[in-house]
Design a protein around this motif. Structure first.
Motif, PDB file in Angstrom:
ATOM      1  N   LEU A  61      13.941 -17.044   0.917  1.00 28.64           N
ATOM      2  CA  LEU A  61      14.204 -16.508   2.250  1.00 28.64           C
ATOM      3  C   LEU A  61      13.122 -15.497   2.645  1.00 28.64           C
ATOM      4  N   SER A  62      12.744 -14.625   1.720  1.00 32.27           N
ATOM      5  CA  SER A  62      11.684 -13.648   2.010  1.00 32.27           C
ATOM      6  C   SER A  62      10.354 -14.344   2.264  1.00 32.27           C
ATOM      7  N   THR A  85       3.982 -11.807  -4.965  1.00 36.71           N
ATOM      8  CA  THR A  85       5.049 -11.014  -5.588  1.00 36.71           C
ATOM      9  C   THR A  85       4.451  -9.878  -6.403  1.00 36.71           C
ATOM     10  N   GLN A  86       5.270  -8.893  -6.711  1.00 40.16           N
ATOM     11  CA  GLN A  86       4.839  -7.784  -7.571  1.00 40.16           C
ATOM     12  C   GLN A  86       4.374  -8.307  -8.927  1.00 40.16           C
ATOM     13  N   GLU A  87       5.045  -9.329  -9.401  1.00 34.92           N
ATOM     14  CA  GLU A  87       4.750  -9.876 -10.728  1.00 34.92           C
ATOM     15  C   GLU A  87       3.352 -10.486 -10.814  1.00 34.92           C
ATOM     16  N   VAL A 114      -2.253  -6.268  -3.162  1.00 34.52           N
ATOM     17  CA  VAL A 114      -1.801  -6.429  -1.780  1.00 34.52           C
ATOM     18  C   VAL A 114      -0.914  -5.246  -1.387  1.00 34.52           C
ATOM     19  N   ARG A 115      -1.193  -4.696  -0.229  1.00 32.12           N
ATOM     20  CA  ARG A 115      -0.386  -3.598   0.314  1.00 32.12           C
ATOM     21  C   ARG A 115       0.555  -4.195   1.354  1.00 32.12           C
ATOM     22  N   HIS A 116       1.832  -4.131   1.069  1.00 34.77           N
ATOM     23  CA  HIS A 116       2.847  -4.767   1.912  1.00 34.77           C
ATOM     24  C   HIS A 116       2.736  -4.296   3.356  1.00 34.77           C
ATOM     25  N   TYR A 167       1.954  -9.566   2.405  1.00 37.38           N
ATOM     26  CA  TYR A 167       3.362  -9.243   2.156  1.00 37.38           C
ATOM     27  C   TYR A 167       3.676  -9.398   0.675  1.00 37.38           C
ATOM     28  N   LEU A 168       4.409  -8.438   0.157  1.00 36.05           N
ATOM     29  CA  LEU A 168       4.951  -8.521  -1.198  1.00 36.05           C
ATOM     30  C   LEU A 168       6.411  -8.916  -1.070  1.00 36.05           C
TER      31      LEU A 168
END
Length: 84
Positions: free
Chosen positions: A38-39, A16-18, A23-25, A30-31
């Motif tokens: 669900l994500s 997550t961003q937090e 990490v580059r989505h 994946y971010l």
């Protein structure tokens, strides 16, 4: 710390961003939104469905994370102190 270690071992990361990661989505992982099951599920399904994606994202992660050395970190901190 675990995110950087995983990337240095050539593993794509789902985070997550937090988490404050680099990490580059879509490139080396994946971010996803925090608490979004669900994500998380969708990101995991993408990786499972395409094993080649795991390899390519992992190679991108390993290559990219190599830029984040202690030496570079120190240089960036010194730059910030000089501007303050």
């Amino acid at each position: 710390k675990g995110i950087y270690e995983a990337m240095s071992l050539g593993l794509p990361v789902i985070t997550t961003q937090e988490a404050g990661s680099v990490v580059r989505h879509g490139k080396d992982g994946y971010l996803i939104k925090a608490s979004d099951a669900l994500s998380l599920r969708e990101a995991m399904k993408k990786l499972k469905a395409e094993p080649g994606r795991i390899r390519s994202m992992g190679m991108a992660a390993k290559s990219y994370i190599g830029r984040f050395t202690w030496e570079r970190y120190g240089q960036e901190v010194i730059k910030i102190y000089r501007t303050v």
